[in-house]
Design a protein around this motif. Structure first.
Motif, PDB file in Angstrom:
ATOM      1  N   ARG A  81       0.823  -1.208   0.000  1.00 14.25           N
ATOM      2  CA  ARG A  81       0.000   0.000   0.000  1.00 14.25           C
ATOM      3  C   ARG A  81       0.861   1.265   0.000  1.00 14.25           C
ATOM      4  O   ARG A  81       0.505   2.264  -0.617  1.00 14.25           O
ATOM      5  N   LYS A  82       1.995   1.217   0.690  1.00 13.94           N
ATOM      6  CA  LYS A  82       2.903   2.363   0.690  1.00 13.94           C
ATOM      7  C   LYS A  82       3.470   2.628  -0.699  1.00 13.94           C
ATOM      8  O   LYS A  82       3.879   3.755  -1.008  1.00 13.94           O
ATOM      9  N   LYS A 110      -8.271  -5.315 -15.025  1.00 19.51           N
ATOM     10  CA  LYS A 110      -8.961  -4.041 -15.229  1.00 19.51           C
ATOM     11  C   LYS A 110     -10.442  -4.117 -14.872  1.00 19.51           C
ATOM     12  O   LYS A 110     -11.047  -3.112 -14.490  1.00 19.51           O
ATOM     13  N   LYS A 111     -11.022  -5.281 -14.989  1.00 22.25           N
ATOM     14  CA  LYS A 111     -12.451  -5.449 -14.725  1.00 22.25           C
ATOM     15  C   LYS A 111     -12.766  -5.671 -13.250  1.00 22.25           C
ATOM     16  O   LYS A 111     -13.937  -5.714 -12.871  1.00 22.25           O
ATOM     17  N   MET A 112     -11.749  -5.809 -12.418  1.00 22.17           N
ATOM     18  CA  MET A 112     -11.988  -6.065 -11.000  1.00 22.17           C
ATOM     19  C   MET A 112     -12.554  -4.833 -10.297  1.00 22.17           C
ATOM     20  O   MET A 112     -12.192  -3.698 -10.614  1.00 22.17           O
ATOM     21  N   LYS A 113     -13.429  -5.085  -9.324  1.00 17.87           N
ATOM     22  CA  LYS A 113     -14.006  -4.027  -8.514  1.00 17.87           C
ATOM     23  C   LYS A 113     -13.330  -3.982  -7.147  1.00 17.87           C
ATOM     24  O   LYS A 113     -12.737  -4.962  -6.715  1.00 17.87           O
ATOM     25  N   THR A 114     -13.433  -2.847  -6.476  1.00 17.63           N
ATOM     26  CA  THR A 114     -12.816  -2.689  -5.164  1.00 17.63           C
ATOM     27  C   THR A 114     -13.275  -3.776  -4.194  1.00 17.63           C
ATOM     28  O   THR A 114     -14.476  -4.013  -4.051  1.00 17.63           O
ATOM     29  N   GLY A 115     -12.313  -4.426  -3.570  1.00  9.70           N
ATOM     30  CA  GLY A 115     -12.620  -5.477  -2.618  1.00  9.70           C
ATOM     31  C   GLY A 115     -12.822  -6.848  -3.235  1.00  9.70           C
ATOM     32  O   GLY A 115     -12.941  -7.846  -2.523  1.00  9.70           O
ATOM     33  N   GLU A 116     -12.837  -6.909  -4.562  1.00 10.95           N
ATOM     34  CA  GLU A 116     -13.047  -8.196  -5.234  1.00 10.95           C
ATOM     35  C   GLU A 116     -11.760  -9.025  -5.227  1.00 10.95           C
ATOM     36  O   GLU A 116     -10.665  -8.492  -5.335  1.00 10.95           O
ATOM     37  N   LYS A 117     -11.948 -10.340  -5.110  1.00  5.76           N
ATOM     38  CA  LYS A 117     -10.812 -11.258  -5.127  1.00  5.76           C
ATOM     39  C   LYS A 117     -10.974 -12.270  -6.246  1.00  5.76           C
ATOM     40  O   LYS A 117     -12.093 -12.691  -6.558  1.00  5.76           O
ATOM     41  N   CYS A 150      -8.290  -6.771  -5.561  1.00  3.91           N
ATOM     42  CA  CYS A 150      -8.349  -5.341  -5.857  1.00  3.91           C
ATOM     43  C   CYS A 150      -8.574  -4.660  -4.512  1.00  3.91           C
ATOM     44  O   CYS A 150      -9.635  -4.800  -3.910  1.00  3.91           O
ATOM     45  N   ASP A 151      -7.604  -3.939  -4.039  1.00  3.68           N
ATOM     46  CA  ASP A 151      -7.548  -3.525  -2.642  1.00  3.68           C
ATOM     47  C   ASP A 151      -8.685  -2.594  -2.231  1.00  3.68           C
ATOM     48  O   ASP A 151      -9.090  -1.691  -2.956  1.00  3.68           O
ATOM     49  N   ASP A 152      -9.202  -2.855  -1.043  1.00  7.61           N
ATOM     50  CA  ASP A 152     -10.125  -1.971  -0.351  1.00  7.61           C
ATOM     51  C   ASP A 152      -9.388  -1.512   0.905  1.00  7.61           C
ATOM     52  O   ASP A 152      -9.221  -2.283   1.846  1.00  7.61           O
ATOM     53  N   ILE A 153      -8.941  -0.267   0.927  1.00  8.11           N
ATOM     54  CA  ILE A 153      -8.068   0.192   2.002  1.00  8.11           C
ATOM     55  C   ILE A 153      -8.757   0.237   3.353  1.00  8.11           C
ATOM     56  O   ILE A 153      -8.106   0.405   4.381  1.00  8.11           O
ATOM     57  N   GLU A 165      -2.692 -16.870   8.254  1.00  3.78           N
ATOM     58  CA  GLU A 165      -3.405 -15.799   7.584  1.00  3.78           C
ATOM     59  C   GLU A 165      -3.809 -16.230   6.180  1.00  3.78           C
ATOM     60  O   GLU A 165      -3.119 -17.010   5.543  1.00  3.78           O
ATOM     61  N   PRO A 166      -4.924 -15.719   5.670  1.00  4.17           N
ATOM     62  CA  PRO A 166      -5.282 -15.982   4.271  1.00  4.17           C
ATOM     63  C   PRO A 166      -4.303 -15.270   3.343  1.00  4.17           C
ATOM     64  O   PRO A 166      -3.524 -14.420   3.781  1.00  4.17           O
ATOM     65  N   ARG A 167      -4.339 -15.603   2.076  1.00  2.00           N
ATOM     66  CA  ARG A 167      -3.419 -14.965   1.132  1.00  2.00           C
ATOM     67  C   ARG A 167      -3.663 -13.460   1.006  1.00  2.00           C
ATOM     68  O   ARG A 167      -2.745 -12.664   1.021  1.00  2.00           O
ATOM     69  N   THR A 168      -4.925 -13.085   0.847  1.00  2.00           N
ATOM     70  CA  THR A 168      -5.243 -11.699   0.544  1.00  2.00           C
ATOM     71  C   THR A 168      -5.929 -11.016   1.717  1.00  2.00           C
ATOM     72  O   THR A 168      -6.531 -11.659   2.577  1.00  2.00           O
ATOM     73  N   ILE A 169      -5.862  -9.715   1.695  1.00  2.00           N
ATOM     74  CA  ILE A 169      -6.422  -8.912   2.770  1.00  2.00           C
ATOM     75  C   ILE A 169      -7.916  -8.668   2.538  1.00  2.00           C
ATOM     76  O   ILE A 169      -8.380  -8.613   1.399  1.00  2.00           O
ATOM     77  N   GLY A 170      -8.672  -8.569   3.627  1.00  2.00           N
ATOM     78  CA  GLY A 170     -10.090  -8.243   3.518  1.00  2.00           C
ATOM     79  C   GLY A 170     -11.009  -9.449   3.545  1.00  2.00           C
ATOM     80  O   GLY A 170     -10.580 -10.602   3.552  1.00  2.00           O
ATOM     81  N   ARG A 171     -12.306  -9.175   3.539  1.00  2.00           N
ATOM     82  CA  ARG A 171     -13.323 -10.226   3.611  1.00  2.00           C
ATOM     83  C   ARG A 171     -13.418 -10.995   2.290  1.00  2.00           C
ATOM     84  O   ARG A 171     -13.134 -10.449   1.229  1.00  2.00           O
ATOM     85  N   ASN A 172     -13.874 -12.227   2.392  1.00  2.00           N
ATOM     86  CA  ASN A 172     -14.057 -13.055   1.191  1.00  2.00           C
ATOM     87  C   ASN A 172     -15.522 -13.042   0.753  1.00  2.00           C
ATOM     88  O   ASN A 172     -16.159 -14.088   0.597  1.00  2.00           O
ATOM     89  N   ASP A 173     -16.064 -11.855   0.543  1.00  2.00           N
ATOM     90  CA  ASP A 173     -17.471 -11.758   0.153  1.00  2.00           C
ATOM     91  C   ASP A 173     -17.652 -11.292  -1.289  1.00  2.00           C
ATOM     92  O   ASP A 173     -18.787 -11.151  -1.762  1.00  2.00           O
ATOM     93  N   LYS A 174     -16.550 -11.067  -2.000  1.00  2.00           N
ATOM     94  CA  LYS A 174     -16.613 -10.701  -3.416  1.00  2.00           C
ATOM     95  C   LYS A 174     -15.606 -11.567  -4.174  1.00  2.00           C
ATOM     96  O   LYS A 174     -14.517 -11.121  -4.525  1.00  2.00           O
ATOM     97  N   LEU A 175     -16.007 -12.811  -4.407  1.00  2.00           N
ATOM     98  CA  LEU A 175     -15.092 -13.773  -5.018  1.00  2.00           C
ATOM     99  C   LEU A 175     -15.447 -14.029  -6.476  1.00  2.00           C
ATOM    100  O   LEU A 175     -16.612 -14.227  -6.819  1.00  2.00           O
ATOM    101  N   LYS A 176     -14.425 -14.036  -7.320  1.00  5.06           N
ATOM    102  CA  LYS A 176     -14.591 -14.387  -8.726  1.00  5.06           C
ATOM    103  C   LYS A 176     -13.726 -15.613  -9.003  1.00  5.06           C
ATOM    104  O   LYS A 176     -12.505 -15.566  -8.842  1.00  5.06           O
ATOM    105  N   TYR A 177     -14.359 -16.720  -9.415  1.00  2.20           N
ATOM    106  CA  TYR A 177     -13.632 -17.952  -9.692  1.00  2.20           C
ATOM    107  C   TYR A 177     -13.216 -17.967 -11.166  1.00  2.20           C
ATOM    108  O   TYR A 177     -14.067 -17.883 -12.056  1.00  2.20           O
ATOM    109  N   LEU A 178     -11.917 -18.053 -11.390  1.00  5.90           N
ATOM    110  CA  LEU A 178     -11.379 -18.004 -12.738  1.00  5.90           C
ATOM    111  C   LEU A 178     -11.365 -19.408 -13.340  1.00  5.90           C
ATOM    112  O   LEU A 178     -10.958 -20.374 -12.692  1.00  5.90           O
TER     113      LEU A 178
END
Length: 213
Positions: A81-82, A110-117, A150-153, A165-178
């Motif tokens: 983040r820094k 580019k299509k990711m939304k804030t907080g999406e994983k 896609c970071d949500d600060i 710890e999980p891999r990514t920061i934040g809640r897992n409520d916006k998940l996109k399975y590739l």
């Protein structure tokens, strides 16, 4: 959009680091590495030299820092983040990104939304670089992992995930399975079977001691 790869380095998890860096360099703007504590032997000096060839930003974790797990991903994210990252790819030294994702990564990110994983298949090579495990019996088969966010600060690490710890920061409520044909992550640690076995012993003891505290 600024895409940053976040690498933790500790223990002996860097035998495949060059392959991992080669797979990631075309899809990120910056590489940030957090080393558990300063290395001093010749092998570790060569790792620093390798990281420098990829223009990685190198940081050292304090040896006495109290961490939630064996890897301090929370501090690594703060470093990202820094550096003004907006999208973070959280990858370990023994993992490589598939060529299919490299080709499509720009449009996907580019299509990711804030907080999406983005959840990607985590394919475990098994005692051989040409095969991966896909049976139903093993815990190392048919796995998904949140490699990209896609970071949500406003969010940080949830402490209710157990010892690690999980891999990514934040809640897992916006998940996109590739889809696997759009990208996956190949896990190389099982090629060296003896090293993998020792690593599992280390993690088991680590979790046991944490539980006793």
């Amino acid at each position: 959009m600024k895409v940053i790869a976040l690498y933790p380095i500790g223990n002996n998890e860097y035998d495949y680091l060059k392959l991992s860096l080669q797979s990631i360099k075309k899809i990120v703007d910056e590489i940030i590495v957090l080393i558990d504590h300063p290395f001093i032997d010749n092998k570790n000096k060569s790792i620093i030299k390798l990281l420098n060839t990829f223009s990685a930003k190198i940081y050292f974790q304090s040896k006495n820092k109290i961490k939630k797990s064996t890897v301090d991903r929370e501090f690594l994210f703060q470093l990202g983040r820094k550096h003004s990252g907006t999208h973070f790819i959280c990858i370990d030294c023994d993992e490589i990104i598939s060529s299919s994702f490299i080709i499509k990564s720009n449009n996907i990110l580019k299509k990711m939304k804030t907080g999406e994983k983005i959840m990607m298949r985590w394919l475990s090579t098994w005692k051989n670089p040409y095969f991966y495990r896909i049976d139903k019996k093993s815990i190392w088969s048919n796995m998904w992992k949140d490699f990209i966010v896609c970071d949500d600060i406003k969010q940080n690490y949830n402490s209710n995930y157990g010892f690690h710890e999980p891999r990514t920061i934040g809640r897992n409520d916006k998940l996109k399975y590739l889809k696997i044909e759009d990208g996956c992550v190949i896990h190389l640690q099982f090629i060296d079977w003896q090293s993998f076995t020792l690593k599992q012993i280390y993690y088991s003891l680590h979790d046991l001691f944490i539980k006793k505290e």
